[in-house]
Design an enzyme around this catalytic site. Structure first.
Site, PDB file in Angstrom:
ATOM      1  CG  ASN A  11       7.378  71.156  -4.151  1.00  9.67           C
ATOM      2  OD1 ASN A  11       6.743  70.871  -3.140  1.00  9.67           O
ATOM      3  ND2 ASN A  11       8.636  70.801  -4.326  1.00  9.67           N
ATOM      4  CD  GLU A  42      12.928  74.695 -21.821  1.00 14.62           C
ATOM      5  OE1 GLU A  42      14.064  74.236 -21.935  1.00 14.62           O
ATOM      6  OE2 GLU A  42      12.289  75.236 -22.743  1.00 14.62           O
ATOM      7  CG  ASP A  71      14.721  77.538  -9.092  1.00 12.59           C
ATOM      8  OD1 ASP A  71      13.866  76.745  -9.541  1.00 12.59           O
ATOM      9  OD2 ASP A  71      15.940  77.397  -9.296  1.00 12.59           O
ATOM     10  CE1 TYR A 151      18.892  65.485  -3.666  1.00 18.73           C
ATOM     11  CE2 TYR A 151      17.474  67.392  -4.060  1.00 18.73           C
ATOM     12  CZ  TYR A 151      18.292  66.392  -4.538  1.00 18.73           C
ATOM     13  OH  TYR A 151      18.515  66.274  -5.898  1.00 18.73           O
ATOM     14  CG  ASP A 152      13.660  68.367   4.127  1.00 20.01           C
ATOM     15  OD1 ASP A 152      14.583  69.149   3.829  1.00 20.01           O
ATOM     16  OD2 ASP A 152      12.474  68.724   4.206  1.00 20.01           O
ATOM     17  CE  LYS A 170      12.386  72.275   5.123  1.00 21.24           C
ATOM     18  NZ  LYS A 170      11.892  71.450   4.016  1.00 21.24           N
ATOM     19  NE  ARG A 176      10.609  76.576  -0.005  1.00 23.35           N
ATOM     20  CZ  ARG A 176      11.329  75.437   0.034  1.00 23.35           C
ATOM     21  NH1 ARG A 176      11.349  74.679   1.123  1.00 23.35           N
ATOM     22  NH2 ARG A 176      12.016  75.051  -1.019  1.00 23.35           N
TER      23      ARG A 176
END
Ligand code: ITT
Length: 190
Positions: A11, A42, A71, A151-152, A170, A176
């Site tokens: 990401n 996975e 995560d 989702y921000d 942010k 984070r």
């Protein structure tokens, strides 16, 4: 004190934010690709910590370098904490916000509480540790703003959405940011 870490993520926004937060603290963050790894294990854990450790261990095995993984996800009170660990898999790419707004369309203002959660895993050989951060807010009624990711646009902090904040704003309040600051404390005490 460690001054260089690999980040196990696919990401690009997570990588950018980790760099924005850790560079001023003197820690350089390499992408997994820059470190020569091409991992996408996975994520079959049931907690943020389990999945973060799965990702960090995979890239550590591939590179032998101190590695972090993130995560994260969104926990919505009116949805009993969903989508939580399954936030990435909640909807097809690009449809997460609209699906969430639709699922929340009949929920009154006072029941729209939510929190972004982030767990950072750190792995270096046999050493591993996890640190978490949380950011409380609520689910808005429309998408607002173009900064950030995921989702921000539907996550409200006060009267602005997370996507209406500047990157610095942010990072100062985000899940984070909190988890990465805890990582910095951990590394500086080692
Ligand atoms: P990696 O596993 O490769 O790191 P990912 O995007 O699949 O990348 P996760 O499995 O941790 O990451 O899923 C995180 C989900 O939560 C994903 O849908 C994100 O869009 C969302 N999310 C996490 N942090 C966010 C933030 O700061 N703002 C908005 N959405 C966020």
């Amino acid at each position: 004190m460690i001054t260089k870490l690999v980040m196990a993520t696919n990401n690009a926004n997570k990588l950018r934010e980790a760099r924005e937060i850790l560079a001023p603290l003197g820690i350089e963050v390499l992408s997994q690709r820059e470190a020569g790894a091409n991992c996408d294990p996975e994520e079959n854990g049931t907690t943020f910590a389990e999945n973060a450790l799965i990702k960090a261990r995979a890239v550590f095995e591939a590179t032998g370098l101190p590695t972090i993984a993130d995560d994260s996800g969104l926990c919505v009170e009116a949805m009993d904490g969903r989508p939580g660990v399954y936030s990435a898999r909640y909807a097809p790419e690009g449809q997460h916000c609209s699906k969430l707004l639709d699922e929340m369309k009949d929920v009154p203002e006072e029941k729209r509480g939510a929190a972004f959660m982030c767990t950072i895993a750190y792995v270096d050989g046999n050493e591993s540790s996890t640190m978490s951060g949380e950011c409380k807010g609520s689910i808005g009624h429309e998408m607002r703003g173009t900064n950030g990711f995921g989702y921000d646009p539907v996550f409200m902090v006060g009267d602005r959405s997370m996507a209406e904040l500047t990157p610095d704003e942010k990072n100062a309040i985000s899940h984070r940011g909190a988890a990465l600051k805890a990582l910095y404390e951990y590394l500086s005490k080692k």
